[in-house]
Design a protein around this motif. Structure first.
Motif, short mmCIF file in Angstrom:
data_model
loop_
_atom_site.label_atom_id
_atom_site.label_comp_id
_atom_site.label_asym_id
_atom_site.label_seq_id
_atom_site.Cartn_x
_atom_site.Cartn_y
_atom_site.Cartn_z
N SER A 131 74.65 15.69 -14.41
CA SER A 131 73.32 15.75 -13.81
C SER A 131 73.39 15.38 -12.33
CB SER A 131 72.39 14.76 -14.53
OG SER A 131 72.84 13.42 -14.32
N TYR A 132 72.31 15.66 -11.61
CA TYR A 132 72.26 15.29 -10.20
C TYR A 132 72.23 13.77 -10.04
CZ TYR A 132 71.62 20.09 -8.71
OH TYR A 132 71.82 21.42 -8.46
N GLN A 133 71.68 13.07 -11.03
CA GLN A 133 71.71 11.61 -11.00
C GLN A 133 73.15 11.11 -11.02
OE1 GLN A 133 70.57 9.65 -14.62
NE2 GLN A 133 69.91 7.78 -13.58
N GLU A 134 73.97 11.70 -11.90
CA GLU A 134 75.37 11.31 -11.98
C GLU A 134 76.11 11.61 -10.68
OE1 GLU A 134 78.94 9.95 -13.98
OE2 GLU A 134 76.78 9.60 -14.16
N ALA B 273 83.80 9.35 -9.23
CA ALA B 273 83.36 10.64 -9.77
C ALA B 273 83.95 10.91 -11.15
CB ALA B 273 83.72 11.77 -8.81
N MET B 274 85.12 10.34 -11.45
CA MET B 274 85.78 10.54 -12.75
C MET B 274 86.24 9.19 -13.30
SD MET B 274 88.09 13.85 -11.74
CE MET B 274 88.77 13.97 -13.40
N ASN C 254 80.45 0.79 -11.58
CA ASN C 254 80.38 1.74 -12.70
C ASN C 254 79.75 1.12 -13.94
OD1 ASN C 254 81.54 4.06 -11.50
ND2 ASN C 254 83.59 3.24 -11.76
N ASN C 255 80.01 -0.16 -14.17
CA ASN C 255 79.49 -0.80 -15.38
C ASN C 255 78.02 -1.19 -15.28
OD1 ASN C 255 81.89 -0.81 -17.07
ND2 ASN C 255 82.75 -2.19 -15.55
N LEU C 256 77.39 -0.87 -14.15
CA LEU C 256 75.94 -1.04 -14.05
C LEU C 256 75.21 0.01 -14.88
CD1 LEU C 256 75.46 -1.71 -10.22
CD2 LEU C 256 75.36 -3.39 -12.08
N PHE C 257 75.91 1.07 -15.24
CA PHE C 257 75.31 2.20 -15.96
C PHE C 257 75.95 2.30 -17.35
CE2 PHE C 257 75.67 2.90 -11.42
CZ PHE C 257 74.33 3.04 -11.06
N HIS C 258 75.10 2.32 -18.38
CA HIS C 258 75.61 2.16 -19.74
C HIS C 258 76.52 3.31 -20.17
CE1 HIS C 258 73.02 5.25 -21.61
NE2 HIS C 258 72.13 4.89 -20.72
N TRP C 259 76.38 4.49 -19.56
CA TRP C 259 77.23 5.62 -19.97
C TRP C 259 78.56 5.64 -19.22
CZ3 TRP C 259 72.78 5.96 -17.08
CH2 TRP C 259 72.91 6.43 -15.77
N ARG C 260 78.71 4.72 -18.26
CA ARG C 260 79.99 4.60 -17.55
C ARG C 260 80.66 3.31 -18.00
NH1 ARG C 260 80.53 6.47 -11.64
NH2 ARG C 260 79.49 8.49 -11.64
#
Length: 336
Positions: A39-42, A86-87, A185-191
């Motif tokens: 997504s653009y958010q990602e 990014a990855m 990265n760990n601020l976001f649950h899917w990362r």
């Protein structure tokens, strides 16, 4: 610069007009352009994380080195930020790859610059040797190749630093990037970074065991940038999705095309020619034609229930092949 961009856009548009829609898609596929699932958010999150980390790395590097040399090192670390933000789930982005890759490459580069006569061939040798050692030590990290070359061609400042260049700024920069990736990265649950924090409860797919994946990877004999548990989880999610989107008798419509979803030469697409509805004492029947895959051109008749069991999902044909139809129009049910 602007003229070059405009010229490139015009050239791409011209090629698209000459080749047609199908040919242009083939051209894009041939050069590696593929649909994007993020997504653009990602995309924005990746860009912000890399920017913040690189600003800190830029400041640290310029404290140790000055002028063009600092810019060279920052460029190598900039490539690292692309990977870790990014990855973040990629194997090339993990902490050991980042730290180990840069350290090994810097050590090879400094050793070549110290013990061999300077020249372009020495820089090439340093990159090649660093790739070999990174793969042996399981810390392959593409920006490490740039670090090895910088250690050879970076100028007097790096030559004077000697092997101290490994610790400051290379090791410090790499640790700063890893720390920033951990925090951001760990601020976001899917990362999850490092990937060890993301562990899935994987239910093994029927007929496919982990040993089968190991065998397939060995047969490929190529570096695959995906962690093994992620690979199993990906297959499990795909399997669950396939099971939850089957075809029922009510979904079958005349002129509709249906795939059996099987791999390789067993794959086929059938188009329903007409449907005979249920009658007292007799089940409904379907007449179909095979329009793609195994048995192309053949026709047959079977029960509605048999066809529904054979069909995995409804498909439609596009310029680049057959595509699954995600939803079924409720209005179609009336025609079945």
């Amino acid at each position: 610069m602007v003229r070059s961009v405009v010229a490139a856009v015009i050239m791409v548009a011209f090629l698209g007009a000459c080749m047609g829609r199908t040919g242009f898609r083939w051209l894009l596929s041939g050069i590696g352009w593929t649909p994007d699932s993020t997504s653009y958010q990602e995309k924005l999150i990746s860009a912000v994380g890399a920017t913040l980390a690189l600003l800190l790395v830029y400041w640290i590097t310029h404290q140790a080195l000055g002028g063009d040399t600092a810019l060279w090192v920052t460029g190598s670390m900039g490539a690292t930020t692309v990977l870790v933000f990014a990855m973040p789930h990629g194997m090339l982005s993990q902490p050991w790859s980042v730290v180990g890759g840069h350290l090994v490459s810097a050590a090879v580069g400094v050793a070549c610059a110290t013990w061999l006569p300077l020249g372009a061939w020495v820089a090439a040798l340093a990159v090649g040797a660093s790739i070999f050692l990174m793969m042996v030590l399981r810390c392959l990290h593409p920006p490490g190749g740039a670090t090895a070359m910088i250690a050879v061609l970076g100028g007097p400042a790096i030559q004077q630093a000697g092997f101290g260049f490994l610790l400051y700024p290379i090791l410090l920069d790499a640790l700063v990037i890893v720390a920033a990736a951990l925090l951001f990265n760990n601020l976001f649950h899917w990362r999850r970074y490092p990937l060890a924090l993301a562990r899935y409860q994987v239910q093994r797919t029927p007929g496919i065991a982990p040993e089968d994946f190991h065998y397939a990877l060995r047969q490929m004999n190529a570096y695959v940038d995906i962690e093994f548990d992620d690979l199993l989880h990906l297959v499990e999610l795909a399997n669950e999705h396939a099971k939850s989107h089957g075809v029922s008798e009510a979904d079958l419509v005349e002129s509709g095309c249906y795939s059996n979803g099987l791999p390789g030469s067993n794959w086929a697409v059938r188009q329903i020619l007409f449907i005979l509805p249920r009658r007292p004492g007799r089940s409904g029947r379907v007449r179909y034609r095979v329009v793609a895959g195994n048995g192309l051109g053949a026709e047959g008749i079977c029960r509605l229930s048999e066809f529904a069991l054979w069909a995995r999902y409804r498909v439609e044909r596009a310029d680049d092949g057959w595509h699954r139809i995600k939803g079924v129009d409720p209005a179609d049910h009336g025609r079945s």
